[in-house]
Design a protein around this motif. Structure first.
Motif, short mmCIF file in Angstrom:
data_model
loop_
_atom_site.label_atom_id
_atom_site.label_comp_id
_atom_site.label_asym_id
_atom_site.label_seq_id
_atom_site.Cartn_x
_atom_site.Cartn_y
_atom_site.Cartn_z
N UNK B 627 0.89 -1.16 0.00
CA UNK B 627 0.00 0.00 0.00
C UNK B 627 0.92 1.21 0.00
N UNK B 630 0.37 3.99 2.72
CA UNK B 630 0.62 3.74 4.15
C UNK B 630 1.93 3.00 4.39
N UNK B 631 2.55 2.51 3.33
CA UNK B 631 3.80 1.77 3.50
C UNK B 631 3.60 0.33 3.97
N UNK B 632 2.36 -0.09 4.10
CA UNK B 632 2.11 -1.44 4.61
C UNK B 632 2.43 -2.48 3.54
N UNK B 749 6.32 -0.55 8.07
CA UNK B 749 5.57 0.35 7.19
C UNK B 749 6.10 1.77 7.30
#
Lengths: 296, 772, 156
Positions: B627, B630-632, B749
């Motif tokens: 993502x 969000x860095x997820x 993340x």
């Protein structure tokens, strides 16, 4: 094994009795609801109360009822009961969604809405939805009972407007009118919904006859000392045509209103970025639900 | 019926699934007391005084111990670690004193009554600081300590130095078209076994000995460590090991045992149980050793590797524990399962004022593979060669020489790589379902040796009713040891699986075994079981021959039934042994297997110490979804192939492969010990997060079999390789997805989003990086 | 001291206990039912999971006082005269057990799920079991075991 230090246990059967015990213990006693916060704090040595007042023998605080003008949720209602309540899901989607992402099921079977509120954590999953739903918190103390708007409940991290003699007895959720939609999202360390919120966002939107935004509420968790209402972002949305641009701008504004800190879970700048992204996504969710409501 | 190769149900499953399995904290013994440990709040301090007088008077307290009462030290490689701090504390959480009381609560409350006077010392909090000329020394007398023969640097914090070179490094780099120099960091991790460190100890005044009920993966090594520390003989230290609730390498040395033994000495005859809380287990037991790794690699334009130099700086923590071997052997995995004609490594481990480190599923190879496999992709992308093809091009094959000239048998690096690439549909791009999501695929491989030489002894006895008891000190730590060994015993002897049992390990009666570690158990204990089992079979058939009046060469035994070839069933084992009646009978045989003198270990002169009796190669191919807002990072699918030699129990192999992937995903994305001023900030499960079932990607376990000339039934090992390749595979997939290269673990993340935003800034400035 | 009366695995128990005794401690130390474990003590790991009136809860965060008048089921109560029940048999069959420390909790969580929802979809299974950590990583085979048990149709 981590052991609880000894304490005197009181098990009042009425709110009155509980309040009197709080006074008698001179502010040294702690109230026990679900135990998922208090017992953890006690085991980790964060608090050492000489007395614990177990509220769960008090009858009548564990019900979800339809009342005039809305829903009353007793303070001892477990989160899992909110999760399985068709009544709550009907018109209070944000609260319902929040109940589904609070920790995991075995915790939700113990944790209560009153306990979650009473802890007054800025990361509370219950608080943003309660605020965007315009909830009133029913409190009882020696002077009798009073109603406090949910957004006036929190004072700081771990601090609420409760005086030492008071307990929460219920939460009143007004029935929304018009075309409304609400939603709650959060992001935790594991990317899913069941960790302490790095950031949580609750949004409520009401549309007018023309489909413009009549009212909007945006409340964020974990970005300030208390649940934070993004008032400027809300104001910007009032009267606006809901487009991707106006939502994005509101999300940007909301992020700018946050006051996040860097702690062991996340950096301030990450929280700010997350606030913008999650607010936008939650706005979209709430808008979608509002638009699905039958126009009047 | 033949059991080897069958998916038999685990023999411990029924007991575990009904709640009857007894673990360390479930044991109750007559007169048992409970222990609690007082721990240092400082990373480095002089211990000036410990006043236990008030604690001794507290309700329920039966004994209190401090370092001055029990001034012994222990250590697997360097005898540097006190049971209880003596004159100095060297990490936050180090045991300073302990209390034994009637109840655990009483013991915990009594800790509040102990007064300790510390004088803080400057702390060494990272390995660079430890190396500095004027660094405070954690162990100024290191050069006087009893220790193994490895190289140390006296009057420094460097407790291990290891060097290795094979080939001509200068020529190797000169013959390269490109040189790559990259630095990587692999972080500290908690084993976080669901069972925390727990031990019960009892002091026997009659012979000044101890009995311990412990949860360890190496009973004999722990017995030896204890006996050496206390100046006792083997019969004075008795270890009983039942089920272990997970080890992953972390239950190797004295953790709860140290306090339990010190307390037991104070209350002769009474067992004392010390059970670490999760918080203590996270901050004060043992963790994976962090490593700063520098790789310099020479490669030709066509992708052929010409040389690699690996430099390791290991952040060893306050005591050397069993990490010395990691610093010496771990770096071998930095060369991967690749043909590299010129190799060199230089490895140093330093003391720091932090939690002791030690073996962690892979013994340094997860850290080494992180660096090796990340750099392979860096090389591939720079040369515009497919990362898969770069690996296949350089992959070791049957008959190739290893980094020391040892000829490799029973390996095929290409096979596991190709299988996972195919399973993940390498080369196809999956369209992500939303604009803020991107998908990518990554591949990584690793090679793991096994500690060599090690040995295993086994004694098998057959009771008069035909039941077979296998005495081998191989605790069931969760990986299925007991079942797999039973299957091999059943087949070697020719009895039903249900007739075989492996009692809990008791060092008083079991013969020597090396650790249940280094993925060595199936192979080494299996070989010993095969030898002893065949001897049992031979004797049983000889006995049958005598009793029946038939030439024993005409007899076979299977599932306990003795048949005469060409005729049919003639007797069964139980009835045969029953003929001894009240005279009594046990059929006993023993065997020892050691890898020490195997001709397979032959290597270039002077390099034999590097040899290993077998290698395991394992590869993983991963698909991730990022993502970008969000860095997820979410792992969607993992194909994981492991060369196990022969799958004695395919289900058990899958358990290890799948389990290793889950652990790898958790280690890479969620786990981190956040430290500030030498104090771990997230020392509880509230903030040290493990993967839950919600985080489970689709996992396709692929068992690969190969031919090893000396393996029992062809089986090698699986426990460690299962976990190693996940981290670099995820990092490589992340790069494939969004062009971000993360070189220091974990991949959080926050880190990913920071990198994405930095890249955006770079792009805005016109740098040539495309986020496509 | 307070008096509690509760049913554990269909057997009624009455006891005088200290207020600070948790349900987990009572089960393990008063009744010697050691299937429920402590691995974290703060409600994160789930190894203490038992069923109270059919609901999975973290027994380490429940005072035994609050179990008064309730029905508690532990892993020891599932098998019928030593014969593993459907869920237990499925765990054995599919290989969903490694070190076994989380197994009692995992089985009870699965049992509670199937009683409430006899045909759960995979996401429902994951959500129901998310409260039990397994470091051995048996999750894939645990999912298989629940699917296998559900297919037997015993919980309908």
């Amino acid at each position: 094994m981590k052991r609880l230090r000894p304490f005197a246990l009181y098990q009042p059967t009425s709110v009155r009795e509980a309040v009197e015990l709080l006074v008698a213990e001179g502010g040294e006693a702690r109230v026990l609801a679900g135990g998922t916060d208090l017992l953890v704090d006690m085991k980790l040595g964060r608090v050492r109360p000489p007395a614990v007042i177990n509220l769960k023998r008090i009858k009548g605080l564990d019900r979800i009822d339809r009342v005039e003008g809305g829903i009353r949720i007793g303070s001892l209602v477990p989160i899992s009961a909110i999760e399985s309540s068709a009544l709550v899901q009907r018109k209070h989607n944000a609260l319902w969604q929040a109940s589904r992402v609070l920790a995991t099921q075995p915790v939700r079977n113990l944790a209560t809405i009153g306990g979650n509120l009473g802890r007054a954590s800025p990361a509370s999953d219950m608080a943003p939805p309660l605020i965007i739903h315009g909830s009133l918190i029913e409190i009882e103390g020696v002077k009798g009972s009073r109603l406090v708007p949910a957004e006036a409940f929190h004072r700081g991290p771990g601090a609420s407007c409760l005086t030492p003699d008071e307990i929460i007895t219920s939460v009143l959720l007004p029935e929304p009118t018009g075309r409304t939609g609400s939603a709650y999202r959060k992001l935790g360390k594991r990317g899913g919904g069941w960790d302490i919120a790095l950031v949580g966002v609750g949004v409520g939107i009401r549309l007018d006859k023309t489909g413009e935004i009549a009212d909007a509420r945006i409340v964020l968790a974990s970005v300030g000392p208390t649940p934070l209402r993004a008032l400027t972002a809300e104001a910007g949305l009032r009267g606006a045509v809901p487009t991707e641009e106006s939502l994005a701008e509101a999300a940007q504004t909301a992020a700018a209103e946050t006051r996040p800190i860097t702690d062991l879970r996340a950096t301030a700048s990450y929280r700010r970025s997350l606030a913008r992204v999650l607010t936008l996504r939650t706005l979209r969710d709430a808008l979608y639900l509002a638009q699905r409501e039958a126009p009047f | 019926m033949s059991y080897v190769g069958e998916r038999v149900a685990r023999i411990d499953a029924a007991e575990k699934v009904t709640g009857g399995a007894v673990f360390g904290s479930d044991i109750t013994l007559p007169g048992m007391l409970h222990g609690a440990v007082l721990r240092s709040p400082y990373p480095h301090a002089r211990l000036v005084g410990v006043d236990t007088s008030r604690a001794e008077q507290a309700p329920g307290v039966r004994g209190v111990s401090a370092g001055r009462d029990f001034p012994f030290t222990f250590g697997a490689s360097i005898k540097d670690q006190p049971f209880l701090a003596i004159d100095r504390v060297r990490f936050v959480g180090e045991p300073v004193a302990a209390v034994a009381a009637d109840s655990e609560l009483q013991a915990q409350e009594a800790l509040d009554l102990i007064t300790v006077h510390y004088e803080e010392l400057p702390a060494v909090l990272d390995p660079w600081q430890a190396l500095a000329q004027d660094a405070p020394l954690l162990h100024p007398d290191l050069h006087t300590y009893e220790r193994g023969r490895h190289e140390i640097v006296p009057h420094s914090n460097i407790n291990t130095v290891a060097r290795y070179v094979h080939g001509d490094m200068e020529e190797g780099f000169r013959s390269a078209d490109l040189l790559f120099e990259d630095e990587f960091f692999a972080h500290a991790l908690s084993h976080a076994a669901m069972e925390t460190h727990t031990a019960t100890a009892q002091y026997r005044p009659a012979d000044h000995g101890y009995t311990l009920w412990v949860s360890t993966d190496r009973p004999f090594q722990m017995r030896s460590e204890l006996a050496t520390a206390l100046g006792l003989s083997s019969d004075q230290v008795r270890l009983i090991v039942g089920y272990v609730g997970g080890s992953f390498g972390g239950k190797n040395t004295l953790v709860a045992e140290a306090a339990a033994v010190a307390l037991a000495r104070k209350v002769p005859g009474r067992p004392v149980r010390v059970e670490l809380s999760r918080e203590e287990d996270l901050v004060a037991s043992q963790i994976r050793m962090p490593a700063f790794i520098k790789l310099k690699t020479g490669v030709r334009r066509d992708g052929t590797l010409t040389a690699r130099r690996a430099e390791f700086l290991w952040d060893g923590g306050a005591y050397a524990s069993n990490a010395v071997g990691i610093a010496i052997r771990g770096p071998k995995a930095a060369f991967g399962p690749y043909r590299i004609p010129n190799v060199e490594y230089y490895s140093r481990m330093v003391y720091t004022n932090k939690e002791p480190t030690g073996s962690y599923r892979g013994y340094g190879t997860t850290q080494a593979a992180w660096a090796c496999e990340s750099q392979m992709d860096i090389i591939a992308h720079r040369l515009a060669i497919d990362p898969l093809h770069l690996r296949l091009r350089n992959g070791l094959q049957e008959g190739d020489p290893w980094i020391n000239g040892q000829i490799m048998h029973g390996i095929n690096a290409r096979e596991t790589i190709e299988l996972v690439a195919s399973e993940i549909e390498w080369g196809t791009i999956d369209r992500a379902p939303a604009p803020h999501l991107r998908r990518g695929k990554g591949i990584a491989t690793m090679i793991k040796e096994t500690a060599t030489p090690t040995s295993s002894n086994v004694v098998i006895k057959v009771e008069q009713d035909g039941k077979v008891v296998v005495l081998c000190a191989a605790p069931e730590i969760g990986a299925g040891q007991a079942t797999v060994l039973s299957q091999m015993a059943a087949d070697a002897i020719g009895v039903p699986l249900a007739a075989v049992s492996l009692p809990a390990t008791d060092t008083a009666t079991a013969p020597y075994n090396g650790p249940v570690a280094s993925s060595r158990t199936t192979y080494h204990v299996g070989n010993a079981i095969q030898l002893a089992g065949l001897e049992i079979r031979r004797r049983a058939l000889a006995l049958a021959g005598r009793v029946l009046g038939i030439d024993a060469d005409l007899l076979d035994m299977n599932d306990g039934v003795i048949t005469e070839r060409g005729v049919g069933p003639r007797a069964n084992l139980r009835d045969l042994l029953g003929t001894f009646g009240s005279e009594g009978y046990s059929l006993v045989a023993e065997a020892r297997y050691s890898s020490a003198d195997s001709p397979l270990l032959k290597a270039d002169p002077g390099c034999e110490w590097v040899s290993t009796i077998f290698w395991m190669i394992a590869s993983q191919a991963v698909e991730v979804e990022v993502d970008v807002e969000t860095g997820t990072v979410r792992v969607l699918k993992v194909a994981a192939a492991a060369d196990v030699g022969r799958a004695i129990n395919p289900t058990a192999c899958e358990q290890q492969i799948e389990g290793g992937v889950v652990m790898g995903v958790s280690n890479t994305l969620f786990e981190e010990l956040t430290m500030e001023d030498g104090r771990i900030q997230n020392g509880s499960f509230t903030d040290y997060k493990l993967a839950t079932i919600q985080d489970l990607p689709e996992i396709v376990p692929i068992i690969v079999e190969s031919d090893h000339p000396e393996a029992p039934f062809g089986a090698k090992g699986i426990g460690e390789p299962a976990a190693a390749a996940t981290a670099p595979a995820i990092a490589n997939a992340l790069f494939d997805a969004i062009g971000i290269r993360i070189k220091d673990l974990p991949i959080t993340s926050v880190k990913v989003l920071d990198a994405i935003e930095a890249k955006r800034v770079d792009e805005a400035h016109g740098d040539d990086l495309a986020l496509d | 001291m307070i008096r509690v009366a509760l049913t554990v695995n269909k057997v009624r128990h009455e006891a005088e206990v200290e207020p600070n005794l948790t349900l987990l401690e009572f089960l393990r130390e008063a009744l010697y039912l050691t299937g429920a474990k402590e691995s974290c003590g703060v409600g994160e790991c789930g190894t203490c999971l038992v069923l109270v009136d059919g609901h999975p809860v973290n027994s380490c965060l429940m005072l035994v006082a609050d179990a008064n008048g309730r029905e508690v089921e532990t892993i020891e109560g599932l098998a019928n005269e030593g014969e593993p029940n459907t869920v237990q048999a499925a765990f054995i069959e599919t290989g969903a057990i490694q070190c076994g420390y989380c197994t009692p909790a995992m089985v009870l969580a699965a049992e509670a799920l199937l009683r409430a929802n006899p045909n759960p979809d995979p996401s429902q299974v994951r959500e129901a079991l998310a409260g039990v950590l397994c470091r051995c990583g048996s999750y894939p085979k645990v999912l298989d075991a629940v699917r296998t048990a559900a297919a037997k149709g015993v919980h309908q």
